[in-house]
Scaffold this motif. Structure first.
Motif, mmCIF file in Angstrom:
data_model
loop_
_atom_site.group_PDB
_atom_site.id
_atom_site.type_symbol
_atom_site.label_atom_id
_atom_site.label_comp_id
_atom_site.label_asym_id
_atom_site.label_seq_id
_atom_site.Cartn_x
_atom_site.Cartn_y
_atom_site.Cartn_z
ATOM 1 N N LYS A 55 0.843 -1.195 0.000
ATOM 2 C CA LYS A 55 0.000 0.000 0.000
ATOM 3 C C LYS A 55 0.876 1.242 0.000
ATOM 4 C CE LYS A 55 -0.388 0.326 4.974
ATOM 5 N NZ LYS A 55 -1.202 0.711 6.079
ATOM 6 N N LYS A 56 0.226 2.376 -0.279
ATOM 7 C CA LYS A 56 0.918 3.667 -0.246
ATOM 8 C C LYS A 56 0.818 4.246 1.154
ATOM 9 C CE LYS A 56 0.839 6.447 -3.931
ATOM 10 N NZ LYS A 56 0.301 7.298 -4.987
ATOM 11 N N PRO A 57 1.811 4.962 1.606
ATOM 12 C CA PRO A 57 3.138 5.101 1.016
ATOM 13 C C PRO A 57 3.888 3.771 1.102
ATOM 14 C CG PRO A 57 3.116 6.139 3.168
ATOM 15 C CD PRO A 57 1.707 5.668 2.885
ATOM 16 N N SER A 58 4.771 3.547 0.153
ATOM 17 C CA SER A 58 5.403 2.241 0.022
ATOM 18 C C SER A 58 6.903 2.282 0.285
ATOM 19 C CB SER A 58 5.142 1.689 -1.379
ATOM 20 O OG SER A 58 5.841 0.481 -1.556
ATOM 21 N N GLU A 62 10.500 2.422 -2.385
ATOM 22 C CA GLU A 62 11.776 3.079 -2.088
ATOM 23 C C GLU A 62 12.930 2.087 -2.108
ATOM 24 O OE1 GLU A 62 11.923 5.773 1.284
ATOM 25 O OE2 GLU A 62 9.730 5.987 1.176
ATOM 26 N N ILE A 88 0.890 2.370 -6.924
ATOM 27 C CA ILE A 88 1.852 2.315 -5.823
ATOM 28 C C ILE A 88 3.290 2.513 -6.318
ATOM 29 C CG2 ILE A 88 2.823 0.875 -3.973
ATOM 30 C CD1 ILE A 88 0.068 -0.506 -3.778
ATOM 31 N N TYR A 89 3.628 1.872 -7.429
ATOM 32 C CA TYR A 89 5.016 1.842 -7.912
ATOM 33 C C TYR A 89 5.257 2.699 -9.151
ATOM 34 C CZ TYR A 89 5.195 -2.062 -4.699
ATOM 35 O OH TYR A 89 5.126 -2.828 -3.563
ATOM 36 N N SER A 91 5.109 5.966 -10.027
ATOM 37 C CA SER A 91 5.963 7.162 -9.965
ATOM 38 C C SER A 91 7.430 6.790 -9.853
ATOM 39 C CB SER A 91 5.569 8.041 -8.772
ATOM 40 O OG SER A 91 4.281 8.544 -8.951
#
Length: 178
Positions: A55-58, A62, A88-89, A91
């Motif tokens: 889930k976000k934030p992830s 990172e 989620i991924y 960006s």
């Protein structure tokens, strides 16, 4: 934007629903190269190492980004594989793709739910989860917006797909896999 990798490095992104064949393709790509491919698996980082929900934030996004930067900076080729939901991924992947100096190729499996169940049943870890979980994770369509993804359909075998990816990356295929 600080660029990463160099003109000789390859960044390959493999996305798709659970059970579609991403991990098998990543392993097949690696077995067709002499050395120097880092496989960054979303499941390994998220479920095994970090033990976090998707889930976000992830933190997983990172960690994937950090791992890819490290490998590319050190001259390794990178295969990132996972479900990697756009929301989620996306960006992180778009930033990574635009910053990579070398050849970048993105692929997405587009299979029916029934086909993914069939493929999942052949995996060594098939008993770890099944149809109920796979239906919860299922996305009929989850394109990585702003990125050209080559679609991999059910008609392509693992060998055919591996050969196509190797060629797309400008690599010569090995006569015998390692």
């Amino acid at each position: 934007m600080k660029m990463i990798g160099d003109r000789s490095t390859r960044l390959i992104v493999l996305r798709g629903n659970s059970g579609s064949g991403k991990s098998a393709l990543a392993a097949a790509i690696r077995s067709n190269r002499p050395r120097g491919i880092a496989i960054i698996g979303q499941d390994n980082l998220r479920r095994t190492i970090l033990h976090l929900p998707d889930k976000k934030p992830s933190l997983t996004a990172e960690y994937i980004d950090l791992s890819a930067h490290f490998a590319l900076k050190n001259g390794l080729n990178v295969v990132i594989e996972g479900i990697l939901y756009n929301e989620i991924y996306g960006s992180m992947l778009r930033r990574l793709i635009s910053a990579h100096e070398g050849v970048t190729r993105c692929y997405r499996y587009r299979l029916s739910f029934e086909e993914t169940l069939k493929r999942h049943a052949t995996k060594p870890d098939a008993a770890d989860f099944g149809e109920i979980e796979m239906r919860q994770w299922w996305r009929e369509e989850d394109a990585l917006t702003g990125v050209n993804e080559t679609i991999i359909g059910p008609e392509k075998t693992l060998a055919e797909t591996t050969k196509a990816v190797i060629a797309d990356c400008g690599w010569e295929p090995l006569t015998t896999p390692i």
